[in-house]
Design an enzyme around this catalytic site. Structure first.
Site, PDB file in Angstrom:
ATOM      1  N   SER A 160      27.815  46.254  -2.160  1.00  0.00           N
ATOM      2  CA  SER A 160      28.503  45.144  -2.838  1.00  0.00           C
ATOM      3  C   SER A 160      27.759  44.756  -4.105  1.00  0.00           C
ATOM      4  O   SER A 160      26.590  45.095  -4.279  1.00  0.00           O
ATOM      5  CB  SER A 160      28.558  43.911  -1.931  1.00  0.00           C
ATOM      6  OG  SER A 160      27.369  43.145  -2.054  1.00  0.00           O
ATOM      7  N   ASP A 161      28.407  44.041  -4.997  1.00  0.00           N
ATOM      8  CA  ASP A 161      27.689  43.465  -6.126  1.00  0.00           C
ATOM      9  C   ASP A 161      26.979  42.194  -5.643  1.00  0.00           C
ATOM     10  O   ASP A 161      27.186  41.718  -4.520  1.00  0.00           O
ATOM     11  CB  ASP A 161      28.626  43.200  -7.317  1.00  0.00           C
ATOM     12  CG  ASP A 161      27.838  43.153  -8.633  1.00  0.00           C
ATOM     13  OD1 ASP A 161      26.592  43.083  -8.591  1.00  0.00           O
ATOM     14  OD2 ASP A 161      28.463  43.184  -9.713  1.00  0.00           O
TER      15      ASP A 161
END
Ligand code: BGC
Length: 719
Positions: free
Chosen positions: A256-257
């Protein structure tokens, strides 16, 4: 049973979630400062990876904790944003896109990987592959420009460069292609804003670079912060599990960011961390960067019956497999255990210098102002970016030392040791302080030539740095106007070096200057690279990877527009145009001058009829009528004359480069796999339609400057 399955079989739920968790560590003079409870988490096996820490010794210490003090001894994975260099910086990615050179793209990634791996790292959050057509978006600086085909070529080269031949090698980094998908199309160019595009545009424009990265074997992919038509990418099951894993066959890690899983709550699609974590894992995310959502939310999600442990195991399996592929189990200290020789560093510095020079785009060179005459004795090097080494690093300086980049002033002083070099900033980049202007103007009178260094500060592009006004900040415009006025009176040429993370909208500046170099942010060797071009040691060869607007009202602007039913006609009011600005950009995609003077002629094709699995050879004669050796870049576009879906006016399909001496001419050959003439048909599936396709070859995406030939597409050879 293999190592990965054996470990999964022995792990507690907390240990499994640890493998799916990445948190940040920072640097301090005394050693690593670990965020929160990370040291304990490493020891108790509930943290699997870290970001933002570098330095072989720091990493070794933490790795030692994981391997020797945690119950199962699973090594940690260390990642950092190594975008365009690690300690030695190459130009920002948008600048590198201007190279149009796959080998150079791969080389800078390879060199960056070697440096970062020597610093203990095993993963880079790069390449950034977001196609961007709106210069207001600050993150266009980190990306490949406006064109999907170009972005796909950059993707392949970067994955090859970062990952090397084998991820297990001590100098290989796992690449993370980001930000999947369509982040570059944020509403009105405002960072983190919503994205809403047609399915066709997503597939034609934003997916191809990611598909190319997957085909090149990219180890990991990072979903964007943003949503796509209402579904945030971190929870977008159709795009992650569906498109990426099932359609494209991606079996690597999805990471994920930064905090993106927790932000699903702000997006308004999850009520709490348990729901957010459930959405993300169901969509296909394996590692949670910084949100703590998997660690804190998934146990609750399991309790509530949202998520089965088998689903968690699937993610752990992918993460452990990546660690295995990186050789971390065999030797967790492999990276960071050897230092690089002075000769290697010197060679890297030389590459950074050449690549920086070749990434600079010469936008204007009236009356052959450049290169500077060898008789130049006194130069006035003016402007707030003339002696600004820190700015040369660009918005994502990674691990580069703050003061080590070479400024324009320093580069010119070393290139022209016998010339007198006068310097004044005149004004600051972004304030309205005019106290220094008079002193700077005084230097003009005595100079043979003025080098005026203007532009944005590095921090005005990059993440969270969108701008609505795309001119020069502060009072640079009035400063420049005063310099031009003074120079004109004394007939002194003014050469502008423009620094920016985007195409700045400065038509007045281009008009007034005698010569303009768009330097982007060139990195560690900035000043030397610029000096190499100014004195003619190298000829400029960069080409703009974005259509350069003349007015902010034209954005988004790009060459791959579809044909209109009412194409522009100056004599017809009811055609596609503005009342107050021309449709044309200031500079088309691919524009860039050299010290040569090139002409193209005699375009010919190896055949006039092709089927889908043919390769078409395209030949064109290129001549250099100019007085200097230079490199010409030739672009290959196609245009389908009649198709079941309205064709784009031009589609990029290739480029070639040729070096020619004065008076020399030669034939340049490019090839086109005819399968590349497929397009997404009415049902969005690829089709190869019979009919005529134009093959257009020339120096940039301006139809008027392109040579055209036509090829017939046939479904079978015998018809
Ligand atoms: C950025 C990513 C980056 C991550 C880690 C985020 O804010 O969007 O591009 O990789 O931080 O530094």
């Amino acid at each position: 049973m293999n190592r990965v399955e054996n470990l999964i079989g022995r792990m507690t739920l907390a240990e499994k979630l640890g493998q799916l968790t990445m948190t940040a560590a920072g640097m301090a003079v005394t050693g690593p400062i670990i965020a929160g409870d990370s040291t304990d988490s490493i020891k108790n096996g509930t943290l699997g990876s870290l970001l933002n820490l570098f330095g072989a010794e720091h990493i070794r210490q933490l790795q030692h904790l994981a391997v020797n003090e945690s119950r199962l001894g699973v090594p940690l994975l260390f990642g950092l944003d190594v975008l365009h260099g690690h300690r030695m910086l190459f130009p920002i990615p948008l600048g590198e896109a201007s190279l149009f050179d796959s080998e150079a793209w791969a080389l800078s990634a390879r060199e960056s990987a070697k440096e970062a791996a020597a610093d203990g790292l095993a993963m880079t959050f790069a390449p950034m592959l977001d196609v961007a057509r709106d210069p207001r978006w600050g993150r266009s600086a980190e990306g490949p420009g406006e064109d999907p085909w170009l972005a796909a070529r950059i993707a392949e080269a970067k994955v090859r460069g970062f990952q090397g031949a084998d991820l297990r090698q001590a100098d290989a980094l796992a690449a993370v292609a980001k930000h999947y998908c369509a982040y570059g199309a944020v509403t009105a160019g405002r960072d983190y804003a919503a994205v809403d595009l047609s399915e066709r545009t997503v597939r034609e424009v934003h997916l191809p670079p990611f598909a190319a990265a997957v085909a090149a074997g990219v180890a990991a992919i990072m979903p964007a912060f943003t949503d796509l038509a209402g579904i945030p990418m971190s929870a977008n099951r159709a795009m992650l599990r569906g498109r990426l894993r099932e359609r494209l066959g991606f079996d690597g890690v999805i990471i994920s960011d930064y905090n993106a899983i927790a932000e699903l709550i702000h997006h308004g699609i999850a009520a709490d961390l348990a729901e957010a974590a459930t959405l993300a894992i169901k969509a296909g995310v394996d590692i949670d960067m910084m949100a703590g959502a998997f660690r804190r939310g998934l146990p609750e999600a399991v309790n509530r019956g949202f998520v089965a442990v088998a689903e968690i195991d699937e993610c752990v399996r992918r993460v452990l497999t990546l660690k295995e592929r990186l050789g971390l189990f065999d030797d967790p200290y492999r990276r960071g255990s050897s230092s690089e020789s002075a000769a290697v560093l010197a060679q890297r510095r030389q590459s950074a210098r050449e690549i920086a020079a070749r990434a600079i785009v010469m936008l204007k060179n009236a009356a052959e102002t450049l290169p500077l005459l060898s008789t130049v004795r006194r130069l006035a090097v003016l402007g707030p970016l003339a002696d600004a080494p820190v700015e040369m690093r660009g918005p994502w300086p990674c691990a580069a030392e703050r003061y080590s980049p070479v400024s324009v002033l320093a580069g010119l002083r070393s290139a022209l040791p016998r010339a007198e070099i006068l310097h004044a900033a005149g004004t600051a980049i972004a304030t309205d302080d005019d106290a220094g202007i008079a002193a700077a103007l005084d230097l003009c009178a005595a100079a043979d030539c003025i080098i005026l260094c203007l532009g944005e500060a590095a921090a005005m592009s990059g993440e969270a740095s969108s701008r609505a006004h795309l001119g020069l900040p502060g009072i640079q415009r009035s400063f420049a106007a005063a310099v031009f006025a003074r120079a004109k009176g004394a007939r002194i040429p003014v050469i502008v070096i423009l620094f920016s993370g985007r195409a700045l909208i400065v038509p007045w500046l281009i008009e007034k200057a005698d010569a303009v170099l768009a330097a982007w942010f060139p990195g560690s060797e900035a000043g030397n690279a610029i000096a190499d071009l100014l004195i003619g040691r190298l000829s400029p060869s960069g080409r703009t990877p974005v259509t350069w607007p003349r007015d902010a009202g034209q954005v988004p602007i790009f060459f791959g527009e579809r044909s209109s039913g009412r194409p522009f006609d100056a004599n017809d009011r009811f055609t596609s145009k503005y009342l107050d600005v021309p449709n044309e950009p200031l500079f088309p995609f691919g524009f860039g001058l050299t010290y040569g003077q090139f002409g193209l002629s005699n375009l010919r094709l190896s055949t006039d009829t092709v089927v889908e699995d043919d390769t078409l050879e395209i030949l064109v004669d290129v001549g250099n009528r100019g007085p200097r050796e230079a490199q010409e870049t030739v672009f290959l576009f196609v245009h389908d004359k009649v198709a079941s879906v309205a064709p784009r006016k031009l589609e990029l399909k290739g480029f070639g480069k040729i070096n020619l001496s004065p008076g020399e001419s030669a034939t340049l050959s490019m090839s086109l796999q005819c399968s590349e003439l497929r397009f997404l048909g009415v049902d969005l599936e690829p089709v190869f339609e019979p009919g005529e396709v134009e093959i257009l070859v020339g120096p940039c995406a301006d139809r008027a400057q392109l040579l055209v030939a036509t090829v017939n597409l046939r479904l079978t050879r015998n018809i």
